[in-house]
Design an enzyme around this catalytic site. Structure first.
Site: not given
Length: 571
Positions: A442, A462
């Site tokens: 991701d 993240d």
């Protein structure tokens, strides 16, 4: 006729009683707020609070007075129901936090010196700098030996003002109100707030640890290898008293912004899965859960690889009742709390996915694990630029990205700015290896600090979707490396070092993660998977070298101290 008149009088009396009750209900919140403010003098972190009494549920809490409970009872229930009709309901969670943080900061600054004095009384044992578990003291730590290796001692070139994110003027004194928040100004027009300002001379060394972390950011790294500020900041993330909580706007899953008594802020990702749970094989990468332990492990992995591009992250056990529910002024978050059939405190907040009763976050009974990532400097002070990852996935159930079908895709990337010069392409290769080792698919965008232009490192933000699978290696993550066949020499040599038995990556990670409060962070199968993936990376690089030659694959960045940083991002 007489009965009709009596009935009208009765109706009138009922109407008057109803009006009186409504007036009382409208006045109660102000009285509760005033009473709560008078009794909120109990300082200190509540994270270690034993919830034996509170574990019985909220039945007993509802019996408390409104000032003591701070939670909607039968008198305040109507207020919760009417939130959607209030003007402030249109505000985002982030804007609500900005409005309410100012009052919290003034109160916490009053106690800043006393809390600092208490912290000095505790001298942590080895490995306790992050507020985590005590690491057994050995003759020589394997992790310490790794960091003493020459590859981890390459020095930065001399830093100029253009190479540092902030130019600190020692003549300027630090005032918390100087953050640009207009809410700091005293609305009553008096000057009592001046008592919160420090009277003695304040130097950069006496700044809060989060501010010292921000000041230390430069063109080449977020923090230095042996910075004492890092350990102090990790400890702050675990021990600092939380003063306010709000939901972070945007994103697919729930994240909370937590503010501490020393004005620092961190992003809290609560625990959604146990460490043993794997991502189901039928899940798409974009529908996977974000894991709090993945954020923690990513920070330690980034440090062991000597990238130092992940902001400091620490695990913390949070009391959902005292440190979230009772502190938040975010009405949208507050009204999602409930008691589960198992008598545990739960909430779900608001987000794009997984924010519903069916996906609620529940404590045991009101304690929940989570990761706390230190905030980077405010965007108003240090702007960041967001870049689309050239090897971004399609995020579609059927479509494939261009790089997945075009074997010559890297040749196009090499001709496109900023990948046609400098070290940005090498930074992408570092990020590719970092993501493959933890199985993170991701990585759709990345960020850099705008001040440094294109000549700087990539911030690895993240990382919550890493460490989802340990029984499967997603080789497609390595496509950028296999297509481009480029790598820094420093990265290449460190990977070879971590593949040796003496400095085995899994052993380094296991020892490093022991310092976290929530240890163990990763189960053994995930640690073993990193060793397996590291061997696969070395094999891909070896294949590139065999095909194109060592000189064309491995980029020299370790020739002498002055040549170490021929381009930004080198160490």
């Amino acid at each position: 006729m007489i009965l009709f008149r009596k009935f009208r009088v009765l109706i009138l009396m009922v109407f008057l009683v109803a009006c009186t009750m409504h007036i009382m209900i409208d006045l109660l919140p102000k009285l509760e707020k005033r009473a709560t403010g008078a009794e909120s003098g109990d300082g200190g972190c509540q994270c270690a609070h034993h919830t034996g009494g509170e574990s019985q549920g909220w039945g007993k809490q509802r019996a408390r007075t409104a000032a003591e409970a701070g939670w909607p009872n039968k008198h305040t229930l109507r207020i919760l129901q009417d939130f959607s009709n209030e003007p402030s309901s249109n505000l985002t969670s982030h804007s609500l936090e900005k409005i309410t943080t100012a009052g919290d900061r003034a109160d916490s600054f009053r106690r800043m010196k006393t809390s600092a004095g208490k912290a000095d009384d505790h001298k942590p044992l080895m490995g306790d700098a992050s507020g985590g578990r005590i690491v057994p003291s050995r003759a020589v730590s394997r992790l310490s030996r790794l960091f003493e290796h020459p590859l981890y001692k390459v020095e930065l070139p001399p830093l100029t003002d253009d190479d540092t994110l902030f130019n600190v003027n020692n003549d300027i004194r630090f005032y918390p109100r100087a953050t640009g928040n207009q809410g700091w100004h005293n609305e009553d027009g008096n000057e009592d707030e001046e008592e919160f300002s420090p009277t003695e001379e304040v130097t950069a060394e006496s700044y809060p640890n989060w501010l010292r972390f921000h000041i230390g950011i430069n063109r080449y790294e977020l923090y230095s290898r042996h910075s004492p500020v890092l350990d102090a900041l990790l400890k702050d993330l675990v021990t600092q008293r939380i003063t306010s909580v709000a939901m972070k706007s945007g994103g697919t899953q729930l994240k909370l912004i937590m503010t501490f008594q020393n004005y620092g802020q961190a992003l809290f990702k609560p625990m959604k899965q146990t460490r043993e749970q794997e991502t189901p094989p039928d899940f798409f990468y974009f529908s996977d859960f974000e894991r709090h332990n993945a954020e923690i492990a990513a920070f330690h992995l980034d440090r062991i690889l000597d990238f130092r591009r992940v902001p400091p992250v620490a695990g913390r056990l949070v009391n959902m009742t005292r440190e979230i529910r009772d502190l938040t002024r975010d009405k949208k978050l507050w009204r999602t709390f409930f008691i589960s059939p198992a008598n545990n405190v739960c909430f779900y907040g608001e987000c794009s996915y997984y924010c519903s009763t069916e996906h609620a976050l529940c404590g045991k009974p009101d304690q929940i694990e989570g990761s706390l990532a230190a905030f980077l400097p405010d965007l108003n002070l240090a702007k960041r630029k967001t870049w689309r990852n050239p090897w971004r996935r399609s995020y579609h159930k059927r479509k494939k990205a261009e790089w997945e079908v075009d074997p010559d895709y890297c040749d196009e990337v090499k001709q496109t700015p900023p990948y046609d010069r400098g070290t940005r392409l090498l930074d992408i290769m570092d990020m590719t290896i970092f993501d493959f080792l933890m199985g993170n698919m991701d990585r759709h965008h990345y960020e850099t600090f705008e001040k440094f232009g294109n000549d700087t490192f990539i911030i690895h933000l993240d990382n919550g979707r890493g460490f989802g699978k340990h029984s499967h290696d997603e080789l497609s993550i390595l496509v950028p490396l296999s297509q481009c066949c480029r790598m820094r020499k420093s990265t290449y040599l460190r990977l070879q070092l971590l593949a040796k038995e003496e400095y085995q990556l899994s052993s380094m990670m296991e020892e490093s993660l022991l310092r976290d409060r929530l240890s163990p962070i990763l189960i053994q199968p995930h640690l073993q998977a990193m060793d397996r993936r590291l061997r696969l990376v070395v094999q891909v690089v070896a294949g590139c070298i065999e095909k194109e030659g060592y000189v064309n694959v491995v980029e020299e960045d370790l020739v002498g101290d002055t040549a170490t940083h021929r381009g930004p991002g080198h160490r």
